[in-house]
Design a protein around this motif. Structure first.
Motif, mmCIF file in Angstrom:
data_model
loop_
_atom_site.group_PDB
_atom_site.id
_atom_site.type_symbol
_atom_site.label_atom_id
_atom_site.label_comp_id
_atom_site.label_asym_id
_atom_site.label_seq_id
_atom_site.Cartn_x
_atom_site.Cartn_y
_atom_site.Cartn_z
ATOM 1 N N UNK A 101 0.818 -1.218 0.000
ATOM 2 C CA UNK A 101 0.000 0.000 0.000
ATOM 3 C C UNK A 101 0.853 1.270 0.000
ATOM 4 N N UNK A 102 2.092 1.153 0.500
ATOM 5 C CA UNK A 102 2.978 2.326 0.512
ATOM 6 C C UNK A 102 3.807 2.417 -0.772
ATOM 7 N N UNK A 103 3.398 1.655 -1.795
ATOM 8 C CA UNK A 103 4.074 1.647 -3.104
ATOM 9 C C UNK A 103 5.522 1.177 -3.002
ATOM 10 N N UNK A 104 5.727 0.194 -2.143
ATOM 11 C CA UNK A 104 6.997 -0.532 -2.115
ATOM 12 C C UNK A 104 6.745 -1.935 -2.645
ATOM 13 N N UNK A 105 7.833 -2.642 -2.952
ATOM 14 C CA UNK A 105 7.743 -4.003 -3.469
ATOM 15 C C UNK A 105 8.086 -4.998 -2.372
ATOM 16 N N UNK A 106 7.465 -6.162 -2.405
ATOM 17 C CA UNK A 106 7.817 -7.196 -1.435
ATOM 18 C C UNK A 106 7.904 -8.549 -2.125
ATOM 19 N N UNK A 107 8.828 -9.369 -1.651
ATOM 20 C CA UNK A 107 9.039 -10.716 -2.166
ATOM 21 C C UNK A 107 8.558 -11.722 -1.128
ATOM 22 N N UNK A 108 7.998 -12.844 -1.602
ATOM 23 C CA UNK A 108 7.520 -13.858 -0.667
ATOM 24 C C UNK A 108 7.657 -15.233 -1.288
ATOM 25 N N UNK A 109 7.574 -16.254 -0.404
ATOM 26 C CA UNK A 109 7.716 -17.649 -0.830
ATOM 27 C C UNK A 109 6.422 -18.424 -0.599
ATOM 28 N N UNK A 110 5.296 -17.763 -0.753
ATOM 29 C CA UNK A 110 4.008 -18.443 -0.616
ATOM 30 C C UNK A 110 3.862 -19.509 -1.695
ATOM 31 N N UNK A 111 2.835 -20.340 -1.544
ATOM 32 C CA UNK A 111 2.620 -21.438 -2.480
ATOM 33 C C UNK A 111 2.477 -20.930 -3.912
ATOM 34 N N UNK A 112 2.794 -21.778 -4.842
ATOM 35 C CA UNK A 112 2.670 -21.447 -6.257
ATOM 36 C C UNK A 112 1.209 -21.181 -6.624
ATOM 37 N N UNK A 113 1.018 -20.362 -7.625
ATOM 38 C CA UNK A 113 -0.298 -20.092 -8.186
ATOM 39 C C UNK A 113 -0.253 -20.513 -9.652
ATOM 40 N N UNK A 114 -1.161 -21.389 -10.057
ATOM 41 C CA UNK A 114 -1.110 -21.957 -11.418
ATOM 42 C C UNK A 114 0.291 -22.502 -11.706
ATOM 43 N N UNK A 115 0.842 -23.208 -10.716
ATOM 44 C CA UNK A 115 2.156 -23.850 -10.828
ATOM 45 C C UNK A 115 3.294 -22.835 -10.976
ATOM 46 N N UNK A 116 3.024 -21.575 -10.703
ATOM 47 C CA UNK A 116 4.030 -20.540 -10.980
ATOM 48 C C UNK A 116 4.380 -19.732 -9.732
ATOM 49 N N UNK A 117 5.647 -19.457 -9.584
ATOM 50 C CA UNK A 117 6.159 -18.506 -8.606
ATOM 51 C C UNK A 117 7.397 -17.875 -9.211
ATOM 52 N N UNK A 118 7.342 -16.628 -9.624
ATOM 53 C CA UNK A 118 6.345 -15.602 -9.301
ATOM 54 C C UNK A 118 5.016 -15.793 -10.043
ATOM 55 N N UNK A 119 3.963 -15.289 -9.415
ATOM 56 C CA UNK A 119 2.625 -15.362 -9.989
ATOM 57 C C UNK A 119 2.188 -14.000 -10.516
ATOM 58 N N UNK A 120 1.657 -14.003 -11.730
ATOM 59 C CA UNK A 120 1.113 -12.763 -12.299
ATOM 60 C C UNK A 120 -0.112 -12.321 -11.501
ATOM 61 N N UNK A 121 -0.956 -13.276 -11.105
ATOM 62 C CA UNK A 121 -2.151 -12.926 -10.327
ATOM 63 C C UNK A 121 -1.784 -12.156 -9.065
ATOM 64 N N UNK A 122 -0.777 -12.628 -8.340
ATOM 65 C CA UNK A 122 -0.393 -11.972 -7.084
ATOM 66 C C UNK A 122 0.096 -10.554 -7.344
ATOM 67 N N UNK A 123 0.925 -10.368 -8.366
ATOM 68 C CA UNK A 123 1.366 -9.012 -8.693
ATOM 69 C C UNK A 123 0.178 -8.127 -9.056
ATOM 70 N N UNK A 124 -0.660 -8.596 -9.975
ATOM 71 C CA UNK A 124 -1.766 -7.770 -10.460
ATOM 72 C C UNK A 124 -2.744 -7.424 -9.333
ATOM 73 N N UNK A 125 -3.114 -8.406 -8.520
ATOM 74 C CA UNK A 125 -4.095 -8.159 -7.467
ATOM 75 C C UNK A 125 -3.554 -7.198 -6.414
ATOM 76 N N UNK A 126 -2.295 -7.365 -6.037
ATOM 77 C CA UNK A 126 -1.716 -6.460 -5.033
ATOM 78 C C UNK A 126 -1.562 -5.054 -5.596
ATOM 79 N N UNK A 127 -1.184 -4.938 -6.877
ATOM 80 C CA UNK A 127 -1.051 -3.618 -7.496
ATOM 81 C C UNK A 127 -2.410 -2.936 -7.608
ATOM 82 N N UNK A 128 -3.456 -3.709 -7.909
ATOM 83 C CA UNK A 128 -4.807 -3.141 -7.981
ATOM 84 C C UNK A 128 -5.236 -2.597 -6.622
ATOM 85 N N UNK A 129 -4.893 -3.315 -5.554
ATOM 86 C CA UNK A 129 -5.218 -2.829 -4.203
ATOM 87 C C UNK A 129 -4.479 -1.537 -3.888
#
Length: 205
Positions: A101-129
């Motif tokens: 929310x403070x327009x910084x970037x963060x890295x994480x090791x959460x479970x894969x999304x659609x077999x992928x890490x990094x996940x496009x969904x996670x980037x897009x959803x967090x950026x939308x928020x």
């Protein structure tokens, strides 16, 4: 949105003001990104944050490859760094990349999304928020459905949602999934997506 083309110049109609651009791609993505970024000039003012699926074991050289081709700063995203205008950030291999929310970037090791890490969904959803309606999301060629849900979230928050025309995508599954889930604002060939980036920067207030 209505799009017209006159004498090689694309008229996208009225475009929203955006403060950042997020881009996702998978199979065929390097070539697609090279093409759309080829129109960026020195002094481009918008930050661009990109997730490109890569094999886990490969140390990414994306930042170096694109820095050699582009006149704007390019780097691999670091944890907790603030987003700087006019910089292209790539997600690091094997880490999810989020916008805080403070327009910084963060890295994480959460479970894969659609077999992928990094996940496009996670980037897009967090950026939308974080950015709300002041965000443009672009989904390119790819071989799974990662990014479809995230692009829908960008549109739900009032941002601009764009997909590469599936008919010209190296692998159409990813943009097709996004179109099926929620109709994007624009469906464009790569050459027009590059022009769109230029226009979004030009109208940036």
């Amino acid at each position: 949105m209505n799009i017209t083309e006159q004498r090689g110049h694309v008229d996208f109609g009225p475009l929203p003001g955006v403060d950042a651009i997020v881009i996702g791609a998978s199979a065929g993505g390097v070539e697609a990104l090279i093409k759309i970024f080829s129109l960026l000039g020195a002094g481009f003012r918008l930050p661009i944050i990109a997730v490109l699926h890569l094999p886990d074991e490969r140390r990414s050289r994306l930042a170096q490859v694109f820095q050699q081709r582009l006149p704007i700063p390019v780097k691999e995203a670091d944890d907790k760094e603030s987003i700087v205008a006019g910089t292209l950030y790539f997600a690091a291999p094997s880490y999810h990349l989020s916008v805080e929310k403070d327009f910084s970037l963060s890295l994480s090791l959460e479970d894969r999304v659609h077999y992928s890490r990094p996940s496009i969904d996670i980037l897009f959803e967090s950026a939308a928020d974080a950015y709300g309606s002041r965000l443009a999301g672009i989904l390119l060629t790819g071989a799974n459905e990662d990014g479809a849900r995230g692009l829908a979230a960008i549109k739900q928050h009032g941002g601009l949602s764009v997909i590469q025309d599936p008919n010209e995508a190296h692998v159409p599954i990813m943009p097709e999934a996004a179109r099926t889930l929620r109709a994007p604002d624009l469906i464009l060939p790569l050459s027009d997506i590059g022009q769109l980036l230029v226009e979004l920067e030009r109208t940036h207030a």
